[in-house]
Motif scaffolding. Structure first.
Motif, PDB file in Angstrom:
ATOM      1  N   GLY A  39       0.823  -1.203   0.000  1.00  0.00           N
ATOM      2  CA  GLY A  39       0.000   0.000   0.000  1.00  0.00           C
ATOM      3  C   GLY A  39       0.855   1.249   0.000  1.00  0.00           C
ATOM      4  N   GLU A  40       0.249   2.359  -0.389  1.00  0.00           N
ATOM      5  CA  GLU A  40       0.979   3.615  -0.507  1.00  0.00           C
ATOM      6  C   GLU A  40       1.272   4.257   0.845  1.00  0.00           C
ATOM      7  N   VAL A  41       0.415   4.002   1.836  1.00  0.00           N
ATOM      8  CA  VAL A  41       0.556   4.672   3.129  1.00  0.00           C
ATOM      9  C   VAL A  41       0.650   3.648   4.247  1.00  0.00           C
ATOM     10  N   ALA A  42       1.670   3.791   5.073  1.00  0.00           N
ATOM     11  CA  ALA A  42       1.806   2.988   6.283  1.00  0.00           C
ATOM     12  C   ALA A  42       1.910   3.972   7.443  1.00  0.00           C
ATOM     13  N   PRO A  43       0.831   4.206   8.181  1.00  0.00           N
ATOM     14  CA  PRO A  43       0.840   5.240   9.228  1.00  0.00           C
ATOM     15  C   PRO A  43       1.696   4.847  10.433  1.00  0.00           C
ATOM     16  N   PHE A  44       2.327   5.838  11.016  1.00  0.00           N
ATOM     17  CA  PHE A  44       3.034   5.612  12.273  1.00  0.00           C
ATOM     18  C   PHE A  44       2.756   6.774  13.208  1.00  0.00           C
ATOM     19  N   TYR A  45       2.913   6.512  14.515  1.00  0.00           N
ATOM     20  CA  TYR A  45       2.572   7.535  15.492  1.00  0.00           C
ATOM     21  C   TYR A  45       3.378   7.327  16.773  1.00  0.00           C
ATOM     22  N   LEU A  46       3.396   8.363  17.605  1.00  0.00           N
ATOM     23  CA  LEU A  46       4.043   8.301  18.909  1.00  0.00           C
ATOM     24  C   LEU A  46       2.991   8.020  19.974  1.00  0.00           C
ATOM     25  N   HIS A  47       3.265   7.046  20.821  1.00  0.00           N
ATOM     26  CA  HIS A  47       2.375   6.751  21.944  1.00  0.00           C
ATOM     27  C   HIS A  47       3.223   6.564  23.191  1.00  0.00           C
ATOM     28  N   GLU A  48       3.022   7.484  24.138  1.00  0.00           N
ATOM     29  CA  GLU A  48       3.846   7.498  25.340  1.00  0.00           C
ATOM     30  C   GLU A  48       5.320   7.529  24.927  1.00  0.00           C
ATOM     31  N   ASN A  49       6.058   6.461  25.166  1.00  0.00           N
ATOM     32  CA  ASN A  49       7.484   6.487  24.837  1.00  0.00           C
ATOM     33  C   ASN A  49       7.829   5.488  23.736  1.00  0.00           C
ATOM     34  N   ARG A  50       6.865   5.247  22.852  1.00  0.00           N
ATOM     35  CA  ARG A  50       7.097   4.297  21.766  1.00  0.00           C
ATOM     36  C   ARG A  50       6.730   4.937  20.424  1.00  0.00           C
ATOM     37  N   LEU A  51       7.500   4.595  19.412  1.00  0.00           N
ATOM     38  CA  LEU A  51       7.212   4.976  18.037  1.00  0.00           C
ATOM     39  C   LEU A  51       6.633   3.731  17.369  1.00  0.00           C
ATOM     40  N   ILE A  52       5.413   3.848  16.838  1.00  0.00           N
ATOM     41  CA  ILE A  52       4.677   2.674  16.371  1.00  0.00           C
ATOM     42  C   ILE A  52       4.261   2.839  14.911  1.00  0.00           C
ATOM     43  N   LEU A  53       4.574   1.826  14.118  1.00  0.00           N
ATOM     44  CA  LEU A  53       4.190   1.765  12.710  1.00  0.00           C
ATOM     45  C   LEU A  53       3.155   0.659  12.537  1.00  0.00           C
ATOM     46  N   LEU A  54       2.034   0.970  11.866  1.00  0.00           N
ATOM     47  CA  LEU A  54       1.036  -0.026  11.502  1.00  0.00           C
ATOM     48  C   LEU A  54       1.202  -0.333  10.022  1.00  0.00           C
ATOM     49  N   ALA A  55       1.504  -1.577   9.707  1.00  0.00           N
ATOM     50  CA  ALA A  55       1.844  -1.929   8.326  1.00  0.00           C
ATOM     51  C   ALA A  55       1.086  -3.159   7.850  1.00  0.00           C
ATOM     52  N   CYS A  56       0.718  -3.142   6.573  1.00  0.00           N
ATOM     53  CA  CYS A  56       0.192  -4.335   5.907  1.00  0.00           C
ATOM     54  C   CYS A  56       1.379  -5.058   5.282  1.00  0.00           C
ATOM     55  N   VAL A  57       1.527  -6.336   5.596  1.00  0.00           N
ATOM     56  CA  VAL A  57       2.658  -7.120   5.099  1.00  0.00           C
ATOM     57  C   VAL A  57       2.146  -8.430   4.523  1.00  0.00           C
ATOM     58  N   LEU A  58       2.890  -8.990   3.582  1.00  0.00           N
ATOM     59  CA  LEU A  58       2.463 -10.231   2.949  1.00  0.00           C
ATOM     60  C   LEU A  58       2.760 -11.458   3.804  1.00  0.00           C
ATOM     61  N   GLU A  59       3.823 -11.390   4.594  1.00  0.00           N
ATOM     62  CA  GLU A  59       4.208 -12.513   5.433  1.00  0.00           C
ATOM     63  C   GLU A  59       4.513 -12.020   6.841  1.00  0.00           C
ATOM     64  N   LYS A  60       4.363 -12.895   7.811  1.00  0.00           N
ATOM     65  CA  LYS A  60       4.723 -12.509   9.179  1.00  0.00           C
ATOM     66  C   LYS A  60       6.209 -12.170   9.269  1.00  0.00           C
ATOM     67  N   SER A  61       6.993 -12.726   8.354  1.00  0.00           N
ATOM     68  CA  SER A  61       8.441 -12.510   8.369  1.00  0.00           C
ATOM     69  C   SER A  61       8.893 -11.388   7.435  1.00  0.00           C
TER      70      SER A  61
END
Length: 261
Positions: A39-61
């Motif tokens: 996909g064209e967009v993989a959103p990421f954000y700051l939560h407390e003391n973590r930087l988090i990316l939400l991504a669609c991936v084809l494999e768990k690996s």
């Protein structure tokens, strides 16, 4: 396809967070160009003391370090150094909208290059099992963007834009349809060049899909010849229940028109 949470704890209290965000954008862009996110967009954000990316991936690996190219590897290393921590990957679940299985063939006999405006999948499918093929499974192509798949991504984006125009049935519809349907359009020329380059690297045929939306009868459509060489290309049985036409020498595949009279 899976939805994953790729996160890193910010253990360095003195890190410049603006520079951290910039580096994360670099990391996400590199992973996308390397076929590790879809996909064209993989959103990421700051939560407390973590930087988090939400991504669609084809494999768990997909985010395994073994799949990193030089750009992903460099951005990952710099982020981990800035945060004084390592990335953690958590699989949240399967993407219910994308149900196609992933190719597990060790040596496919052929591939098909095709996409559409809705899919988040890789534009490459296996000619044997009809599974989707993550781009990081094939060798990098000999092109200016070393260690990337720039030409594949560029063609994919252009094709999906043409498909959007066609589906909107308004401005640019006919132009978009011709680009996808004609074997000698600018879009098809780029896509077929991508196929030839992949074929050189993998050593097996790579077919290019031609969209087909003609207002003719099914019988008239079946009589059509390969638009490149003029040879017979109608198959006795559809290939993978999708492709009714295939020309081996020209590496073209297509389907019976869905706009028949």
């Amino acid at each position: 396809m899976f939805i994953q949470e790729i996160s890193i704890e910010i253990k360095n209290p003195h890190v410049d967070r603006a520079k951290l965000i910039d580096k994360m954008e670099e990391f996400v862009g590199a992973a996308s160009k390397n076929g590790q996110t879809q996909g064209e967009v993989a959103p990421f954000y700051l939560h407390e003391n973590r930087l988090i990316l939400l991504a669609c991936v084809l494999e768990k690996s997909s985010f395994s370090r073994k799949n990193d190219n030089i750009y992903v590897k460099r951005a990952r290393s710099e982020l981990e150094k800035m945060c004084q921590a390592r990335f953690q990957v958590k699989t949240l679940g399967k993407d219910a909208s994308q149900t196609k299985h992933i190719c597990r063939c060790r040596k496919p006999a052929s591939y098909i290059l095709w996409t559409n405006f809705l899919t988040l999948l890789s534009p490459l499918d296996c000619g044997d099992c009809w599974g989707n093929v993550p781009l990081y499974r094939i060798p990098k192509l000999p092109e200016p963007g070393e260690q990337e798949y720039f030409s594949i991504g560029s063609w994919e984006c252009a094709y999906q834009s043409c498909d959007h125009l066609q589906m909107l049935c308004g401005f640019g519809e006919r132009w978009g349809t011709r680009q996808m349907q004609n074997h000698d359009s600018g879009l098809s020329k780029d896509g077929r060049e991508v196929c030839r380059n992949i074929e050189k690297m993998v050593g097996v045929p790579v077919y290019y899909y031609l969209y087909n939306y003609r207002c003719i009868t099914r019988e008239q459509d079946k009589q059509r010849k390969c638009p490149e060489c003029g040879g017979d290309w109608l198959l006795e049985e559809p290939w993978h229940s999708v492709f009714d036409f295939r020309c081996e020498p020209c590496r073209l595949v297509s389907s019976i028109t869905c706009n028949f009279r």
